[in-house]
Design an enzyme around this catalytic site. Structure first.
Site, PDB file in Angstrom:
ATOM      1  N   GLY A   1     -30.799   5.513  32.674  1.00 28.27           N
ATOM      2  CA  GLY A   1     -30.024   6.294  33.623  1.00 28.27           C
ATOM      3  C   GLY A   1     -28.570   5.899  33.741  1.00 28.27           C
TER       4      GLY A   1
ATOM      5  N   CYS B   1     -24.564  -6.529  26.723  1.00 28.56           N
ATOM      6  CA  CYS B   1     -25.772  -7.352  26.779  1.00 28.56           C
ATOM      7  C   CYS B   1     -25.662  -8.609  25.923  1.00 28.56           C
ATOM      8  CB  CYS B   1     -26.980  -6.529  26.347  1.00 28.56           C
ATOM      9  SG  CYS B   1     -27.302  -5.140  27.444  1.00 28.56           S
TER      10      CYS B   1
END
Length: 400
Positions: A199, A324
């Site tokens: 999302g 990340c």
């Protein structure tokens, strides 16, 4: 000083319409959607609507959508579900340039007796389909390949890959976290068996995602517990997040065509102007088969971190790679897999746009970047001495 946010491949601003859709489910409608009473039933209806909205964005049936907490969970669930459904098969195929949510799972599976083939990429970040063909065997349980690379924006020929995978009877999983909303998708005509979305990459909140599971694909759930998500993902549903993802999916479907045109135009202008104004820089990745919003540019003989710190002083947010892996001292595994020289990959910056990006913001980046690069190169004792610069980098890494 206003913020110029060009790090949308890391995360995106939540759309105001998404915030508006979510708010009642944080304040007034707080029941459990699995409850039998009317209060719970209202939430169940909201979840069903969101499922339909996500399915519409993917060109899928609503029964094929499983809500998750994020892209990482979706990738883990897809990989492990495929393997649990085929315990007799012990071979996995992926690429060297996947997100850590796929790569690190595969590395762990190697310690559990699985064999993993990591497909290489060329200097443009593209796969060799002949290498894929040669790697497929009757023992291959799963092929898991991203739709588009999060660092370079390079788009893989997913449907051609899928045809070859299906001919050999393996399950085909695609991490589409970066592709959804930027590339039109139609699962009804696709060769993809499972597909992951997140999302917060499409202007929804963090903490919500979805996994598409084609009807008929054998699926063993990662999370065991209650009956939620038709038994495919246990745990009380995150209704505000699900509603937000549904609304974001609806908006992406509305805006996708105009966003692609706008982002492509702004990206190309940024890219072409910087290449014209700044010597010794080049685009990393495929310049034709790529996402409309992403450019990764290598500025030779300087450190990407120094560029980012300089941009930050002007309120400009960009990235030197995947968010990340940003805590790592090592250069991008994606750019290393492409075989780029250290002088390029150490100074590579990713600019990733969105539908909120403006002409004025791109103008500002174009204005400040030449001065930043010139100043940092002037401070470098090696400037354009490639051998000396590389030696200095090796010495620095040796002392860390």
């Amino acid at each position: 000083m206003s913020v110029i946010y060009l790090d949308n491949n890391a995360t995106t601003k939540v759309d105001p319409e998404v915030v508006e859709a979510i708010m009642p489910y944080l304040t007034d409608y707080y029941g459990n959607p699995s409850s039998m009473h009317t209060f719970g039933g209202q939430l169940g209806k909201a979840v069903r609507t969101a499922r339909e909205q996500v399915a519409a964005l993917l060109g899928a049936d609503e029964s094929e959508i499983v809500f998750t907490s994020c892209g990482t969970e979706g990738d883990n669930a897809a990989i492990r579900a495929a393997l649990l459904a085929q315990p007799e098969k012990r071979h996995i195929i992926t690429t060297q340039v996947e997100h850590p949510a796929v790569l690190n799972v595969c590395k762990q599976l190697e310690t559990q007796g699985y064999t993993v083939t990591y497909l290489s990429v060329n200097g443009h970040g593209q796969l060799d389909l002949d290498e894929l063909e040669a790697s497929l065997t009757g023992n291959t349980a799963l092929v898991t390949i991203m739709y588009a690379n999060n660092e370079t924006g390079t788009v893989f020929p997913i449907e051609e890959i899928g045809k070859r995978v299906k001919e050999r009877g393996a399950i085909f999983h695609v991490d589409a976290v970066q592709a959804v909303g930027k590339i039109p998708l139609n699962m009804k005509t696709s060769t993809i068996d499972m597909l992951t979305i997140s999302g917060h990459k499409i202007h929804a909140p963090k903490g919500i995602g979805a996994l598409y599971v084609r009807r008929g694909v054998r699926f063993r759930p990662l999370l065991i517990g209650g009956h939620q998500e038709r038994g495919r993902r246990a745990g009380t549903e995150n209704v505000p997040g699900i509603v937000g993802l549904g609304k974001a999916a609806e908006l992406e479907l509305i805006h996708i065509e105009t966003a692609i045109k706008k982002e492509t135009r702004l990206r190309d202008r940024l890219e072409q102007t910087l290449l014209a104004k700044i010597p010794d820089c080049e685009v990393n990745g495929d310049v034709t088969q790529r996402l409309p919003n992403t450019t990764n540019i290598g500025f030779k003989y300087i450190e990407g971190e120094a560029i980012l710190l300089s941009l930050n002083k002007y309120g400009i947010c960009a990235s030197s790679g995947s968010a990340c892996t940003s805590g790592s001292l090592e250069p991008s595994h994606v750019l290393r897999a492409m075989g780029l020289p250290y002088t390029t990959l150490h100074g590579s910056i990713r600019f990733s746009l969105c539908r909120y990006t403006t002409e004025a913001q791109i103008d500002r980046v174009i204005e400040v970047m030449p001065e930043i690069v010139e100043r940092l190169r002037a401070l470098s004792p090696f400037k354009n001495d490639e051998a000396g610069w590389l030696q200095a980098q090796e010495q620095t890494l040796a002392h860390r």
